[in-house]
Design a protein around this motif. Structure first.
Motif, mmCIF file in Angstrom:
data_model
loop_
_atom_site.group_PDB
_atom_site.id
_atom_site.type_symbol
_atom_site.label_atom_id
_atom_site.label_comp_id
_atom_site.label_asym_id
_atom_site.label_seq_id
_atom_site.Cartn_x
_atom_site.Cartn_y
_atom_site.Cartn_z
ATOM 1 N N SER A 111 23.021 78.837 72.016
ATOM 2 C CA SER A 111 24.474 78.980 71.924
ATOM 3 C C SER A 111 24.921 80.240 72.653
ATOM 4 O O SER A 111 24.230 81.267 72.604
ATOM 5 C CB SER A 111 24.908 79.069 70.458
ATOM 6 O OG SER A 111 24.593 77.882 69.764
ATOM 7 N N PRO A 112 26.075 80.216 73.304
ATOM 8 C CA PRO A 112 26.561 81.424 73.982
ATOM 9 C C PRO A 112 26.930 82.511 72.980
ATOM 10 O O PRO A 112 27.469 82.223 71.906
ATOM 11 C CB PRO A 112 27.799 80.928 74.734
ATOM 12 C CG PRO A 112 28.235 79.695 74.004
ATOM 13 C CD PRO A 112 26.990 79.065 73.472
ATOM 14 N N GLU B 100 22.936 69.844 77.093
ATOM 15 C CA GLU B 100 23.973 68.817 77.134
ATOM 16 C C GLU B 100 24.914 68.947 75.941
ATOM 17 O O GLU B 100 26.137 68.788 76.078
ATOM 18 C CB GLU B 100 23.325 67.428 77.165
ATOM 19 C CG GLU B 100 22.507 67.167 78.412
ATOM 20 C CD GLU B 100 23.298 67.422 79.695
ATOM 21 O OE1 GLU B 100 24.439 66.912 79.790
ATOM 22 O OE2 GLU B 100 22.776 68.126 80.587
ATOM 23 N N TYR B 101 24.350 69.222 74.778
ATOM 24 C CA TYR B 101 25.158 69.390 73.564
ATOM 25 C C TYR B 101 26.130 70.558 73.713
ATOM 26 O O TYR B 101 27.312 70.461 73.350
ATOM 27 C CB TYR B 101 24.215 69.591 72.374
ATOM 28 C CG TYR B 101 24.762 70.420 71.246
ATOM 29 C CD1 TYR B 101 25.706 69.913 70.355
ATOM 30 C CD2 TYR B 101 24.318 71.734 71.051
ATOM 31 C CE1 TYR B 101 26.197 70.675 69.316
ATOM 32 C CE2 TYR B 101 24.802 72.505 70.023
ATOM 33 C CZ TYR B 101 25.740 71.975 69.155
ATOM 34 O OH TYR B 101 26.230 72.737 68.129
ATOM 35 N N GLN B 102 25.674 71.677 74.285
ATOM 36 C CA GLN B 102 26.539 72.842 74.446
ATOM 37 C C GLN B 102 27.669 72.571 75.431
ATOM 38 O O GLN B 102 28.779 73.097 75.280
ATOM 39 C CB GLN B 102 25.726 74.059 74.889
ATOM 40 C CG GLN B 102 24.742 74.585 73.844
ATOM 41 C CD GLN B 102 25.427 75.150 72.609
ATOM 42 O OE1 GLN B 102 26.644 75.342 72.577
ATOM 43 N NE2 GLN B 102 24.640 75.426 71.576
ATOM 44 N N LYS B 103 27.422 71.735 76.441
ATOM 45 C CA LYS B 103 28.491 71.367 77.378
ATOM 46 C C LYS B 103 29.592 70.606 76.654
ATOM 47 O O LYS B 103 30.794 70.854 76.858
ATOM 48 C CB LYS B 103 27.925 70.519 78.512
ATOM 49 C CG LYS B 103 27.050 71.269 79.496
ATOM 50 C CD LYS B 103 26.516 70.315 80.554
ATOM 51 C CE LYS B 103 25.555 71.028 81.512
ATOM 52 N NZ LYS B 103 24.997 70.081 82.519
ATOM 53 N N VAL B 104 29.177 69.645 75.810
ATOM 54 C CA VAL B 104 30.160 68.869 75.058
ATOM 55 C C VAL B 104 30.928 69.772 74.107
ATOM 56 O O VAL B 104 32.148 69.681 73.977
ATOM 57 C CB VAL B 104 29.467 67.723 74.289
ATOM 58 C CG1 VAL B 104 30.473 66.978 73.407
ATOM 59 C CG2 VAL B 104 28.779 66.773 75.252
ATOM 60 N N ARG B 105 30.213 70.660 73.442
ATOM 61 C CA ARG B 105 30.842 71.585 72.488
ATOM 62 C C ARG B 105 31.887 72.457 73.181
ATOM 63 O O ARG B 105 33.009 72.622 72.680
ATOM 64 C CB ARG B 105 29.761 72.458 71.836
ATOM 65 C CG ARG B 105 30.291 73.481 70.862
ATOM 66 C CD ARG B 105 29.155 74.256 70.246
ATOM 67 N NE ARG B 105 29.637 75.296 69.345
ATOM 68 C CZ ARG B 105 28.848 76.062 68.598
ATOM 69 N NH1 ARG B 105 27.537 75.905 68.633
ATOM 70 N NH2 ARG B 105 29.366 76.983 67.818
#
Length: 471
Positions: free
Chosen positions: A326-327, A380-385
Motif C-alpha cells: 500500500s502507498p 492490480e488491487y492497488q490500481k483499482v483501489r
C-alpha cells in the motif's frame, strides 16, 4: 427488572471505585512541550507543567518500562540523587513526519506531552531518542519542580463526563483505555456510546485481549460538535471538532490523526487513562496509531472492527505495519537497520532472530511463501483501489474490494507450505525487500482477524506492564 437494577448499581459502584483515588495514590503530572525541527535537526522547548484533575491511574509499583519499545523514552529522575523514578517508551507524530518528503523542505513544530506520578522531590525530566544502533541517548532535559508556583493546578471544568464502558476494577490494578469520540453532534452522543461499546466488545474477542479482558477498564468521552464527522481536506470537507482529528495526514488519504496535542490531553485528563483510541464519526475507511500516544479509527466503516484493533496494536504494543504494497507517506531508503518494533526484523543474523523461540526446528530462514503471486495480485488491487478513491466512488464499493482482496489472499495462503509456521517472511514495514515478518498472515499484515504469535506476545507484555493480573 430487579436484576437489571442491581446490575446497573454494580456498574456504577465499579466505575466509582475505578475513579476514586486509592490511599496514597499520587497526583498526575503532565509536562507539555514543543518538539520542532526538520529532516536534519530537532529541538525541544518547555510549554507548561500541569497537575491533572484525576490521580495517577497507574500502578506505582510498576513505574519502570522494561519492554524496550518506541523511538523515544521519557525518564524522570530525582534531581539530587539521580535515581530513576519513572520511565516509558513512546513514539511521536513528529517522528513520523520527519520521515516524509515535506520534512526535507520545511521546519514544523508539534505539541507533545509526557505524564508521570507526582514525585515528592524536584526532578529532571529527560527525553531520550534511539540512535542507528537502537541505543537511547538523551536529547532534552528539563528541571521540573511540581510544587513550583508556575505549575498549573486549576483548570476549567470538564466539558463532558466519562462514561464507564467496561470496568474491571480500580484503575491502578487495570489497563485504562479511553475511547474518545470526535465529530459527533449532541444528537449523536448515544450513537457514540453504542459504537464505543460495540468496538470495545469486539477488541475482547481477539486474543490475547480476549484472555486478559478482566485486566482492563474502558471509558468513553466525547464533546459534541456542531457538524457530524471530521475533516477530510482531499474532498473539500472541513469540520470543526473538539480534537481536530482529520484525514489526509502527511498526504495519505486514509491516514487519520490529530496534531492538536493540547486539545487531546486537555479533554483526556478528565478520565482515567493510559491509552487512547479516537473514534471519528465517518464512513470513509481510515485510521492511524502512534505508539504510546493514541490511535484512531473510522467508526462507521464496514471494517471498523479491524481498524480499531489494528491501529490499537500500533499504539498499545508498538507493533509495526507488516504490509508493504500500500502507498505510504514515508520516504524509503536503502538502509535496513534492525527495527525496534517486536514484530519485524531486518534478519541480519538469522541465528539470533528475535522471535527464534517460536520457530520450529527445520523451518527455513528466510521462509518461502507465494510472494510473487501475492505481489502481482496486489499491484492490480492497488490500481483499482486508487481509481475508486480518485473517482470518489461510494464507500460500499471500496468495502467490497477489501472483502474480495482478503478472500483471494486467504485462498492463496491456505495452500502455502508454511501457512501457519513462524519464520521470517520477506515483505514488511512498508518494504518488499530487506524486512521480514514472523508469519505469513497477521492482522498487522492484512485485514484478517488474528494476531500472529509474536504480536500476541508483545500485546501480553504491555498488559503485564500496566495491570496486576488476577486482581
Amino acid at each position: 427488572m430487579r436484576a437489571s437494577f442491581l446490575a446497573g448499581l454494580a456498574c456504577l459502584f465499579s466505575a466509582g471505585a475505578a475513579l476514586a483515588a486509592p490511599a496514597g495514590q499520587p497526583a498526575t503530572v503532565r509536562v507539555d512541550y514543543i518538539h520542532s525541527g526538520n529532516a536534519l535537526s530537532e529541538h525541544y522547548a518547555m510549554d507548561r507543567v500541569l497537575i491533572e484533575p484525576l490521580p495517577w491511574p497507574g500502578d506505582v509499583t510498576r513505574t519502570l518500562d522494561d519492554t524496550d519499545r518506541g523511538i523515544n523514552r521519557v525518564e524522570v529522575v530525582d534531581a539530587k540523587t539521580g535515581r530513576l523514578l519513572y520511565s516509558r517508551g513512546f513514539s511521536t507524530v513528529f517522528g513520523e513526519w520527519k520521515s516524509t518528503d515535506e520534512a526535507g523542505k520545511m521546519t514544523r513544530a508539534f505539541g507533545e506531552s509526557v505524564r508521570f506520578p507526582k514525585p515528592d522531590v524536584p526532578v529532571k525530566v529527560r527525553i531520550l531518542k534511539r540512535d542507528e544502533r537502537n541505543q537511547f541517548s538523551i536529547v532534552w532535559t528539563a528541571d521540573v519542580d511540581t510544587d513550583a508556583p508556575d505549575v498549573v493546578r486549576r483548570q476549567p471544568p470538564a466539558p463532558a463526563q466519562p462514561i464507564p464502558i467496561r470496568i474491571g476494577g480500580p484503575s491502578p490494578q487495570k489497563v485504562d483505555l479511553l475511547i474518545l469520540g470526535d465529530g459527533y453532534t449532541r444528537a449523536e452522543l448515544g450513537k457514540f456510546e453504542a459504537t464505543a461499546k460495540r468496538l470495545a466488545d469486539y477488541l475482547f474477542t481477539v486474543s490475547p485481549f480476549k484472555e486478559r479482558a478482566q485486566d482492563f477498564n474502558v471509558w468513553g468521552l466525547a464533546v459534541p460538535t456542531e457538524e457530524s464527522g471530521v475533516s477530510r481536506p482531499s474532498t473539500g470537507t472541513h469540520h470543526a471538532s473538539a480534537l481536530n482529528t482529520r484525514y489526509d495526514i502527511f498526504g495519505s488519504e486514509r491516514y487519520v490523526l490529530t496534531t492538536d496535542n493540547r486539545a487531546l490531553r486537555d479533554l483526556a485528563q478528565h478520565a482515567p487513562y493510559e491509552f487512547i483510541e479516537i473514534l471519528v464519526n465517518n464512513d470513509t475507511y481510515g485510521g492511524g496509531g502512534i505508539y504510546g500516544q493514541f490511535s484512531t479509527a473510522a467508526a462507521n466503516n464496514d471494517w471498523a472492527n479491524y481498524l480499531f484493533v489494528h491501529e490499537f496494536g500500533h499504539h498499545f504494543a508498538g507493533l509495526a505495519d507488516e504490509y508493504y504494497t500500500s502507498p505510504v507517506a514515508y520516504q524509503s531508503t536503502a538502509e535496513r537497520p534492525e527495527p525496534w518494533e517486536p514484530n519485524v526484523t531486518a534478519l541480519h543474523d538469522p541465528a539470533n532472530l528475535k522471535w527464534r523461540r517460536f520457530v520450529k526446528a527445520g523451518t527455513p530462514l528466510p521462509t518461502p511463501w507465494p510472494k510473487a503471486a501475492y505481489e502481482s495480485h496486489s499491484r492490480e488491487y492497488q490500481k483499482v483501489r486508487a481509481q475508486l478513491r480518485k473517482d470518489n466512488r461510494p464507500e460500499a464499493e471500496m468495502n467490497r474490494l477489501f472483502t474480495q482482496d482478503l478472500a483471494w489472499t486467504n485462498a492463496l495462503f491456505s495452500k502455502a507450505p508454511h501457512a501457519k509456521a513462524v519464520g521470517a517472511f520477506e515483505g514488511a514495514n512498508y518494504e518488499a525487500k530487506g524486512y521480514y515478518r514472523s508469519q505469513q498472515q497477521c492482522l498487522m499484515f492484512d485485514r484478517s482477524e488474528a494476531f500472529c504469535a509474536v504480536c500476541a506476545e508483545a500485546v501480553g507484555q504491555t498488559i503485564d506492564l500496566y495491570s496486576r493480573p488476577g486482581q
